[in-house]
Design a protein around this motif. Sequence first.
Motif, short mmCIF file in Angstrom:
data_model
loop_
_atom_site.label_atom_id
_atom_site.label_comp_id
_atom_site.label_asym_id
_atom_site.label_seq_id
_atom_site.Cartn_x
_atom_site.Cartn_y
_atom_site.Cartn_z
N GLU A 94 0.85 -1.17 -0.18
CA GLU A 94 0.24 0.13 -0.10
C GLU A 94 0.87 1.46 0.02
OE1 GLU A 94 -3.49 2.20 -0.27
OE2 GLU A 94 -3.28 0.09 -0.08
N LYS A 95 2.02 1.23 0.63
CA LYS A 95 2.90 2.30 0.64
C LYS A 95 3.48 2.93 -0.50
CE LYS A 95 5.41 4.62 3.60
NZ LYS A 95 4.94 5.79 4.72
N SER A 96 3.59 1.72 -1.47
CA SER A 96 3.99 2.17 -3.15
C SER A 96 3.11 3.01 -3.61
CB SER A 96 4.22 0.92 -3.71
OG SER A 96 2.85 0.18 -4.08
N LYS A 97 1.68 2.89 -3.40
CA LYS A 97 0.79 3.86 -4.00
C LYS A 97 1.02 5.36 -3.45
CE LYS A 97 -2.50 0.10 -3.93
NZ LYS A 97 -3.89 -0.34 -3.41
N ARG A 98 1.54 5.68 -2.40
CA ARG A 98 1.86 7.12 -1.99
C ARG A 98 3.01 7.69 -2.48
NH1 ARG A 98 -1.01 5.10 3.11
NH2 ARG A 98 1.32 4.84 3.86
N ILE A 99 3.89 7.21 -3.17
CA ILE A 99 5.34 7.47 -3.75
C ILE A 99 5.23 8.39 -4.85
CG2 ILE A 99 7.61 6.99 -4.13
CD1 ILE A 99 7.56 4.51 -2.60
N SER A 100 5.85 9.52 -4.55
CA SER A 100 5.97 10.51 -5.90
C SER A 100 7.17 11.23 -5.82
CB SER A 100 4.52 11.29 -5.89
OG SER A 100 4.67 12.21 -4.63
N THR A 101 7.47 11.54 -7.01
CA THR A 101 8.71 12.35 -7.20
C THR A 101 8.58 13.76 -6.85
OG1 THR A 101 9.21 10.99 -9.30
CG2 THR A 101 10.74 12.66 -8.94
N ILE A 102 9.33 14.19 -6.11
CA ILE A 102 9.43 15.61 -5.53
C ILE A 102 10.60 16.28 -6.53
CG2 ILE A 102 10.30 17.24 -3.71
CD1 ILE A 102 9.74 15.07 -1.92
N ASP A 103 11.66 15.68 -6.66
CA ASP A 103 12.73 16.41 -7.57
C ASP A 103 13.47 15.45 -8.29
OD1 ASP A 103 14.09 18.87 -8.40
OD2 ASP A 103 15.75 17.99 -7.27
N LEU A 104 13.81 15.57 -9.55
CA LEU A 104 14.72 14.95 -10.13
C LEU A 104 15.74 15.66 -11.21
CD1 LEU A 104 15.36 11.77 -11.09
CD2 LEU A 104 13.77 12.33 -13.31
N ARG A 105 17.21 15.27 -11.00
CA ARG A 105 17.99 16.03 -11.91
C ARG A 105 18.69 14.87 -12.41
NH1 ARG A 105 21.97 20.31 -11.96
NH2 ARG A 105 24.07 19.38 -12.61
N LYS A 129 9.63 10.88 5.54
CA LYS A 129 8.76 11.61 4.64
C LYS A 129 9.53 11.46 3.19
CE LYS A 129 5.88 14.26 7.56
NZ LYS A 129 5.34 15.40 7.85
N VAL A 130 10.74 11.56 3.27
CA VAL A 130 11.59 11.76 1.89
C VAL A 130 12.65 10.83 1.76
CG1 VAL A 130 12.98 13.33 0.54
CG2 VAL A 130 11.02 14.15 1.76
N VAL A 131 12.61 10.43 0.68
CA VAL A 131 14.00 9.48 0.30
C VAL A 131 14.66 9.89 -0.94
CG1 VAL A 131 14.64 7.02 -0.52
CG2 VAL A 131 12.85 7.15 1.28
N VAL A 132 16.17 10.11 -0.75
CA VAL A 132 16.89 10.78 -1.69
C VAL A 132 17.77 9.48 -2.25
CG1 VAL A 132 18.70 12.33 -2.30
CG2 VAL A 132 17.02 12.73 -0.58
#
Length: 155
Positions: A94-105, A129-132
Amino acid sequence: MDSHSKNDEFHSIINETFSERTPFNKSLGLKVESISPDSMKTLFAMRDELMGNYNRGMLHRGVISSVIDATGGLAAFISIQEKMRGKTLEVKLEKSKRISTIDLRVDFFRPGLGKKFSATANTLRTGNKVVVTRIELHNDHNDLIAVGTGSYLVA
């Protein structure tokens, strides 16, 4: 079911979801090669539909960026699984449904020439809350084509 069997089942579901059930990843031909808590690797083959410069037989830069983003996003999802130890498979998925890209370089170093490509993502930081992640794309001659850094919302 022992923990090894649960991990195998989880990885099998992740691979199927990433490679077969996600239409865009399927159209790119992305397959999961390996998964570990801090890194993962995806593979895909060159096809005419992925070319940006047909005369040179080069990957489209949008394809390169998309592969980097998809691989980084999956690495972000995998990295938060340790924080969910003891949770059911359903809760983890279920957690995978909430992952979204904040920034991509994405930095492009060489033309996307080759027959096969691999993207390897390593987790730089896993927060609540954020993974890099840092992602490298190589061709079948191990030439570094591009490097990306992605930040993903996982809350």
